[in-house]
Design a protein around this motif. Structure first.
Motif, mmCIF file in Angstrom:
data_model
loop_
_atom_site.group_PDB
_atom_site.id
_atom_site.type_symbol
_atom_site.label_atom_id
_atom_site.label_comp_id
_atom_site.label_asym_id
_atom_site.label_seq_id
_atom_site.Cartn_x
_atom_site.Cartn_y
_atom_site.Cartn_z
ATOM 1 N N CYS A 1 -8.783 12.162 4.133
ATOM 2 C CA CYS A 1 -8.315 10.894 4.779
ATOM 3 C C CYS A 1 -6.956 10.762 5.605
ATOM 4 C CB CYS A 1 -8.200 9.728 3.664
ATOM 5 S SG CYS A 1 -7.742 8.180 4.221
ATOM 6 N N HIS A 2 -6.056 11.576 5.038
ATOM 7 C CA HIS A 2 -4.887 11.631 5.916
ATOM 8 C C HIS A 2 -4.878 12.483 7.525
ATOM 9 C CE1 HIS A 2 -2.125 11.396 2.034
ATOM 10 N NE2 HIS A 2 -2.607 10.355 2.474
ATOM 11 N N LEU B 1 -8.102 3.422 12.077
ATOM 12 C CA LEU B 1 -8.470 3.257 10.702
ATOM 13 C C LEU B 1 -9.005 1.591 10.509
ATOM 14 C CD1 LEU B 1 -6.403 3.643 7.311
ATOM 15 C CD2 LEU B 1 -7.123 1.513 7.992
ATOM 16 N N THR C 1 4.218 1.146 9.774
ATOM 17 C CA THR C 1 3.271 1.730 9.131
ATOM 18 C C THR C 1 2.751 3.094 9.937
ATOM 19 O OG1 THR C 1 0.822 1.438 8.771
ATOM 20 C CG2 THR C 1 1.679 0.387 10.736
ATOM 21 N N ASP C 2 2.341 4.086 8.865
ATOM 22 C CA ASP C 2 1.962 5.388 9.515
ATOM 23 C C ASP C 2 0.467 5.509 9.548
ATOM 24 O OD1 ASP C 2 4.390 6.451 9.756
ATOM 25 O OD2 ASP C 2 4.409 6.900 7.553
ATOM 26 N N CYS D 1 -7.446 13.187 -0.703
ATOM 27 C CA CYS D 1 -6.244 12.960 0.109
ATOM 28 C C CYS D 1 -6.347 13.383 1.299
ATOM 29 C CB CYS D 1 -5.007 13.280 -0.790
ATOM 30 S SG CYS D 1 -4.994 12.916 -2.751
ATOM 31 N N MET E 1 1.407 7.502 -6.386
ATOM 32 C CA MET E 1 0.382 8.317 -6.618
ATOM 33 C C MET E 1 0.710 9.673 -6.233
ATOM 34 S SD MET E 1 -3.242 6.997 -5.298
ATOM 35 C CE MET E 1 -3.294 7.518 -3.452
ATOM 36 N N TRP F 1 -6.148 0.042 -0.629
ATOM 37 C CA TRP F 1 -7.405 -0.259 -0.028
ATOM 38 C C TRP F 1 -7.468 -1.882 0.407
ATOM 39 C CZ3 TRP F 1 -6.739 4.260 0.718
ATOM 40 C CH2 TRP F 1 -6.897 5.246 -0.284
ATOM 41 N N LEU G 1 -14.093 6.692 1.602
ATOM 42 C CA LEU G 1 -13.177 7.759 1.307
ATOM 43 C C LEU G 1 -12.539 7.306 0.072
ATOM 44 C CD1 LEU G 1 -11.982 8.721 4.748
ATOM 45 C CD2 LEU G 1 -12.803 10.422 3.222
ATOM 46 N N MET H 1 0.940 13.048 -8.248
ATOM 47 C CA MET H 1 0.256 14.253 -7.891
ATOM 48 C C MET H 1 0.945 15.525 -7.746
ATOM 49 S SD MET H 1 -3.192 14.124 -7.370
ATOM 50 C CE MET H 1 -3.874 15.374 -6.218
ATOM 51 N N PHE I 1 0.942 4.272 -2.788
ATOM 52 C CA PHE I 1 0.706 5.595 -2.523
ATOM 53 C C PHE I 1 1.924 6.650 -2.740
ATOM 54 C CE2 PHE I 1 -1.855 4.226 1.422
ATOM 55 C CZ PHE I 1 -3.225 4.641 1.090
ATOM 56 N N THR I 2 3.147 5.967 -2.733
ATOM 57 C CA THR I 2 4.253 6.674 -3.162
ATOM 58 C C THR I 2 3.989 7.056 -4.618
ATOM 59 O OG1 THR I 2 5.815 5.739 -1.669
ATOM 60 C CG2 THR I 2 6.836 6.640 -3.329
ATOM 61 N N ARG J 1 0.729 -1.255 -0.077
ATOM 62 C CA ARG J 1 0.044 0.010 -0.027
ATOM 63 C C ARG J 1 0.695 1.287 0.019
ATOM 64 N NH1 ARG J 1 -1.957 -1.710 5.772
ATOM 65 N NH2 ARG J 1 -0.612 -0.413 7.153
ATOM 66 N N GLN J 2 2.060 1.138 0.785
ATOM 67 C CA GLN J 2 2.848 2.289 0.783
ATOM 68 C C GLN J 2 3.280 2.814 -0.528
ATOM 69 O OE1 GLN J 2 5.438 1.436 3.941
ATOM 70 N NE2 GLN J 2 4.002 2.365 5.448
ATOM 71 N N TYR K 1 -6.754 9.459 9.264
ATOM 72 C CA TYR K 1 -6.250 8.095 9.479
ATOM 73 C C TYR K 1 -4.618 7.888 9.177
ATOM 74 C CZ TYR K 1 -11.095 6.874 9.304
ATOM 75 O OH TYR K 1 -12.503 6.597 9.584
ATOM 76 N N ARG K 2 -3.952 9.076 9.041
ATOM 77 C CA ARG K 2 -2.688 8.773 8.886
ATOM 78 C C ARG K 2 -1.875 9.901 9.696
ATOM 79 N NH1 ARG K 2 0.726 11.471 3.290
ATOM 80 N NH2 ARG K 2 2.753 10.810 4.082
#
Ligand code: HEC
Length: 152
Positions: A145-146, A100, A94-95, A142, A45, A82, A110, A49, A42-43, A38-39, A149-150
């Protein structure tokens, strides 16, 4: 002929066996693998972005082909993280906030919102004005959610 049929049946049995033996979490050998997966999504993505945000801000010249390429990558990556929030992956490197894992339905909601915005991002990427608006709309999901949950 017989040999070839044998191979085909063997392959079919293998696929069937895999499907039968695969609960959702079995996509990942261990929780650490799910975290890394998942990281990674995200990286990638986040990187794209960043490229779109630079164009939106005017820090980078607008290039419709590059923008569309980034938008497509974001749209694909945004569908991946997800399934990797599996049991046990709340521990370790994990962050993700522990909450979550008690709110997976909200995370799914989300994620669906994000996926709707990233789909629009692809069609918006051909023009700088529409790109700007859609980068903002996507970035807002983004962020929301962060914030929840981050770990920051
Ligand atoms: C539904 C929740 C959610 C959404 C939406 C979301 N993220 Fe995240 N993001 C997280 C969580 C949770 C983590 C921490 C993952 C971990 O460390 O296990 C994270 C981590 C990250 C990371 C750090 C990855 C790493 O290497 O540790 C980046 C970069 C990132 N997100 C970018 C984005 C971008 C860009 C968007 C929007 C296009 C986005 N995220 C949308 C929840 C979300």
């Amino acid at each position: 002929m017989i040999a070839r049929t044998g191979i085909r049946l063997g392959a079919a049995a293998l696929v069937t066996g895999m499907l039968l033996a695969a609960p959702a979490t079995a996509q990942f050998a261990k929780p650490e693998a799910a975290i890394k997966y998942r990281q990674s999504a995200f990286t990638v993505m986040g990187n794209h972005m960043g490229r779109l945000a630079a164009m939106a801000r005017g820090d980078r010249p607008f290039d419709a082909a590059a923008a569309q390429n980034s938008a497509r990558i974001i749209d694909t990556m945004a569908r991946l993280p997800w399934e990797a929030f599996v049991p046990g992956s709340d521990q370790g490197k994990t962050d993700a906030e522990p909450e979550l894992f008690d709110n997976l339905a909200d995370v799914r909601r989300l994620a669906d919102r994000l996926n709707a915005e990233t789909t629009k991002l692809v069609s918006a990427s051909g023009n700088l004005d529409t790109l700007r608006n859609q980068v903002d709309a996507t970035g807002a999901v983004c962020k929301s959610c962060h914030q929840k949950y981050r770990k920051m």
